[in-house]
Scaffold this motif. Structure first.
Motif, mmCIF file in Angstrom:
data_model
loop_
_atom_site.group_PDB
_atom_site.id
_atom_site.type_symbol
_atom_site.label_atom_id
_atom_site.label_comp_id
_atom_site.label_asym_id
_atom_site.label_seq_id
_atom_site.Cartn_x
_atom_site.Cartn_y
_atom_site.Cartn_z
ATOM 1 N N ILE A 76 2.151 31.228 -20.364
ATOM 2 C CA ILE A 76 2.667 32.215 -19.424
ATOM 3 C C ILE A 76 2.754 31.632 -18.017
ATOM 4 O O ILE A 76 3.728 31.857 -17.283
ATOM 5 N N PHE A 77 1.739 30.867 -17.622
ATOM 6 C CA PHE A 77 1.753 30.255 -16.297
ATOM 7 C C PHE A 77 2.912 29.280 -16.171
ATOM 8 O O PHE A 77 3.572 29.204 -15.118
ATOM 9 N N ALA A 78 3.190 28.532 -17.234
ATOM 10 C CA ALA A 78 4.323 27.602 -17.217
ATOM 11 C C ALA A 78 5.640 28.354 -17.079
ATOM 12 O O ALA A 78 6.550 27.920 -16.354
ATOM 13 N N MET A 79 5.772 29.491 -17.743
ATOM 14 C CA MET A 79 7.000 30.280 -17.621
ATOM 15 C C MET A 79 7.210 30.765 -16.195
ATOM 16 O O MET A 79 8.327 30.691 -15.661
ATOM 17 N N LEU A 80 6.153 31.265 -15.568
ATOM 18 C CA LEU A 80 6.282 31.770 -14.202
ATOM 19 C C LEU A 80 6.615 30.654 -13.220
ATOM 20 O O LEU A 80 7.428 30.835 -12.307
ATOM 21 N N LEU A 81 6.002 29.488 -13.402
ATOM 22 C CA LEU A 81 6.315 28.356 -12.528
ATOM 23 C C LEU A 81 7.766 27.918 -12.703
ATOM 24 O O LEU A 81 8.461 27.613 -11.728
ATOM 25 N N SER A 82 8.223 27.887 -13.935
ATOM 26 C CA SER A 82 9.602 27.484 -14.194
ATOM 27 C C SER A 82 10.590 28.490 -13.614
ATOM 28 O O SER A 82 11.618 28.101 -13.048
ATOM 29 N N LEU A 83 10.278 29.770 -13.736
ATOM 30 C CA LEU A 83 11.180 30.800 -13.224
ATOM 31 C C LEU A 83 11.361 30.686 -11.716
ATOM 32 O O LEU A 83 12.451 30.936 -11.195
ATOM 33 N N ASN A 84 10.303 30.297 -11.005
ATOM 34 C CA ASN A 84 10.347 30.254 -9.550
ATOM 35 C C ASN A 84 10.730 28.893 -8.988
ATOM 36 O O ASN A 84 10.860 28.761 -7.764
ATOM 37 N N GLU A 85 10.877 27.888 -9.843
ATOM 38 C CA GLU A 85 11.154 26.539 -9.341
ATOM 39 C C GLU A 85 12.562 26.452 -8.748
ATOM 40 O O GLU A 85 13.546 26.829 -9.385
ATOM 41 N N PHE A 86 12.635 25.925 -7.530
ATOM 42 C CA PHE A 86 13.918 25.827 -6.838
ATOM 43 C C PHE A 86 14.316 24.391 -6.509
ATOM 44 O O PHE A 86 15.451 23.976 -6.775
ATOM 45 N N ILE A 87 13.401 23.603 -5.930
ATOM 46 C CA ILE A 87 13.777 22.294 -5.380
ATOM 47 C C ILE A 87 14.243 21.354 -6.482
ATOM 48 O O ILE A 87 15.323 20.733 -6.384
ATOM 49 N N ILE A 88 13.467 21.223 -7.551
ATOM 50 C CA ILE A 88 13.870 20.336 -8.649
ATOM 51 C C ILE A 88 15.170 20.829 -9.266
ATOM 52 O O ILE A 88 16.066 20.034 -9.575
ATOM 53 N N THR A 89 15.283 22.136 -9.447
ATOM 54 C CA THR A 89 16.510 22.698 -10.009
ATOM 55 C C THR A 89 17.711 22.383 -9.125
ATOM 56 O O THR A 89 18.782 22.019 -9.613
ATOM 57 N N PHE A 90 17.528 22.514 -7.831
ATOM 58 C CA PHE A 90 18.608 22.236 -6.885
ATOM 59 C C PHE A 90 19.034 20.765 -6.936
ATOM 60 O O PHE A 90 20.230 20.453 -6.818
ATOM 61 N N PHE A 120 23.352 27.590 -12.832
ATOM 62 C CA PHE A 120 23.133 28.407 -11.645
ATOM 63 C C PHE A 120 22.012 29.380 -11.963
ATOM 64 O O PHE A 120 22.236 30.494 -12.438
ATOM 65 N N THR A 121 20.756 28.978 -11.688
ATOM 66 C CA THR A 121 19.601 29.792 -12.031
ATOM 67 C C THR A 121 19.379 30.882 -10.985
ATOM 68 O O THR A 121 20.051 30.931 -9.952
ATOM 69 N N MET A 122 18.399 31.732 -11.250
ATOM 70 C CA MET A 122 18.117 32.835 -10.342
ATOM 71 C C MET A 122 17.704 32.351 -8.947
ATOM 72 O O MET A 122 18.215 32.881 -7.944
ATOM 73 N N PRO A 123 16.793 31.379 -8.802
ATOM 74 C CA PRO A 123 16.486 30.900 -7.448
ATOM 75 C C PRO A 123 17.695 30.336 -6.721
ATOM 76 O O PRO A 123 17.844 30.531 -5.504
ATOM 77 N N LEU A 124 18.575 29.627 -7.441
ATOM 78 C CA LEU A 124 19.776 29.098 -6.804
ATOM 79 C C LEU A 124 20.718 30.219 -6.386
ATOM 80 O O LEU A 124 21.365 30.134 -5.332
ATOM 81 N N LEU A 125 20.803 31.262 -7.191
ATOM 82 C CA LEU A 125 21.639 32.410 -6.836
ATOM 83 C C LEU A 125 21.120 33.090 -5.565
ATOM 84 O O LEU A 125 21.899 33.414 -4.659
ATOM 85 N N ILE A 126 19.804 33.292 -5.511
ATOM 86 C CA ILE A 126 19.213 33.931 -4.329
ATOM 87 C C ILE A 126 19.449 33.068 -3.089
ATOM 88 O O ILE A 126 19.806 33.576 -2.014
ATOM 89 N N PHE A 127 19.235 31.762 -3.212
ATOM 90 C CA PHE A 127 19.435 30.861 -2.075
ATOM 91 C C PHE A 127 20.891 30.879 -1.608
ATOM 92 O O PHE A 127 21.168 30.919 -0.399
ATOM 93 N N ASP A 128 21.811 30.869 -2.550
ATOM 94 C CA ASP A 128 23.227 30.845 -2.196
ATOM 95 C C ASP A 128 23.625 32.120 -1.451
ATOM 96 O O ASP A 128 24.371 32.063 -0.472
ATOM 97 N N ARG A 129 23.114 33.253 -1.877
ATOM 98 C CA ARG A 129 23.489 34.508 -1.231
ATOM 99 C C ARG A 129 22.758 34.705 0.100
ATOM 100 O O ARG A 129 23.315 35.292 1.030
#
Length: 279
Positions: A213-227, A235-244
């Motif tokens: 569960i902790f790994a899932m939450l960390l992955s969901l919130n990860e932005f820098i590596i994804t970017f 286009f993940t959720m953190p990237l969508l939020i950052f773009d908007r």
């Protein structure tokens, strides 16, 4: 005697004015909770605010921003991709961390030497390296080996990022497991694999679930590596939020934040209820 009585009276007066340790602890606890959770509560409140600016003042109650999200195809696409990534990265990280934690704990129990501690420290190194450095290193490495930037590249980055945390949680549980129970299973005729599956795994399973569960939450919130390693179709959720947010803070952002906060809260409650060690 009179002097002692005066000193005693002065001491009682000081004790009456100085708060007790319990009072100080309560104030500190209240301040910490307010400092951590008031901003989160404001996001939830703003998600129901009728103000078009997505901020103060409060002008009324509305569900319009949630209705807009329900009709936003880009939002659902980013959410579905983030869910797939967080589940896949948590599965891979757990499947890697579980045998690694068990193997290293057995080596350490058999007094394999200081080298095993250095090796464990190297596995935990991504926890202490700046995430942007991991992203740059992955960007260069994946370019050299020829992996296209997309779902696979982001998955690799997320697994590298979440693996140390999952490993540490499982490793702590395995280390606390009494070796005598494992030896008893072997004495009764069970193989190493049977001992692990039938004896060890059921005992450490709550920690395995916690690491997952902790790994899932960390992955969901990860932005820098994804970017750094994402492609045009990731286009993940953190990237969508950052773009908007780069363009304008809209009320829909508050609704997204409220949904993510409540989802994280539900996951935390589930994890706490699932773990039998928590009364």
């Amino acid at each position: 005697m009179a002097r002692k009585s005066a000193i005693g009276t002065l001491g009682d007066t000081v004790d009456a004015r100085v708060p007790s340790d319990l009072d100080v602890t309560r104030w500190l606890a209240g301040f910490t909770i307010a400092f951590l959770y008031v901003p989160m509560a404001l996001v939830i409140v703003m998600s129901f605010n009728a103000n078009d600016l997505g901020f103060f003042p409060l002008t009324g109650f509305t569900l319009e921003w949630y209705r807009d999200l329900a009709a936003d195809a880009e939002f659902w696409s980013a959410l579905w991709l983030s869910v797939r990534l967080m589940v896949a990265s948590a599965v891979v990280a757990t499947l890697l961390a579980l045998p690694a934690a068990y193997g290293f704990s057995r080596l350490e129990a058999n007094d394999a030497g200081d080298w095993i501690r250095w090796l464990i420290g190297s596995l935990l190194l991504p926890m202490f390296i700046p995430v942007i450095f991991i992203g740059i290193a992955l960007l260069l490495y994946l370019s050299v080996i020829g992996i296209d930037f997309g779902f696979l590249s982001v998955l690799v980055g997320h697994v590298i990022y979440v693996f140390p945390y999952t490993f540490l949680i499982i490793y702590a549980a395995v280390r606390s497991f009494p070796p005598a129970i494992t030896e008893a299973g072997r004495d009764l005729g069970a193989t190493r694999a049977e001992t692990f599956v039938l004896v060890v795994l059921p005992q450490i399973f709550p920690s395995v679930v916690s690491g997952f569960i902790f790994a899932m939450l960390l992955s969901l919130n990860e932005f820098i590596i994804t970017f750094m390693v994402s492609g045009p179709d990731t286009f993940t959720m953190p990237l969508l939020i950052f773009d908007r947010l780069r363009r304008h803070l809209t009320p829909e952002m508050n609704a997204i934040g409220a949904m993510l906060l409540l989802s994280g809260l539900l996951v935390a409650v589930f994890a706490a209820r699932f773990d039998p060690r928590i009364d």
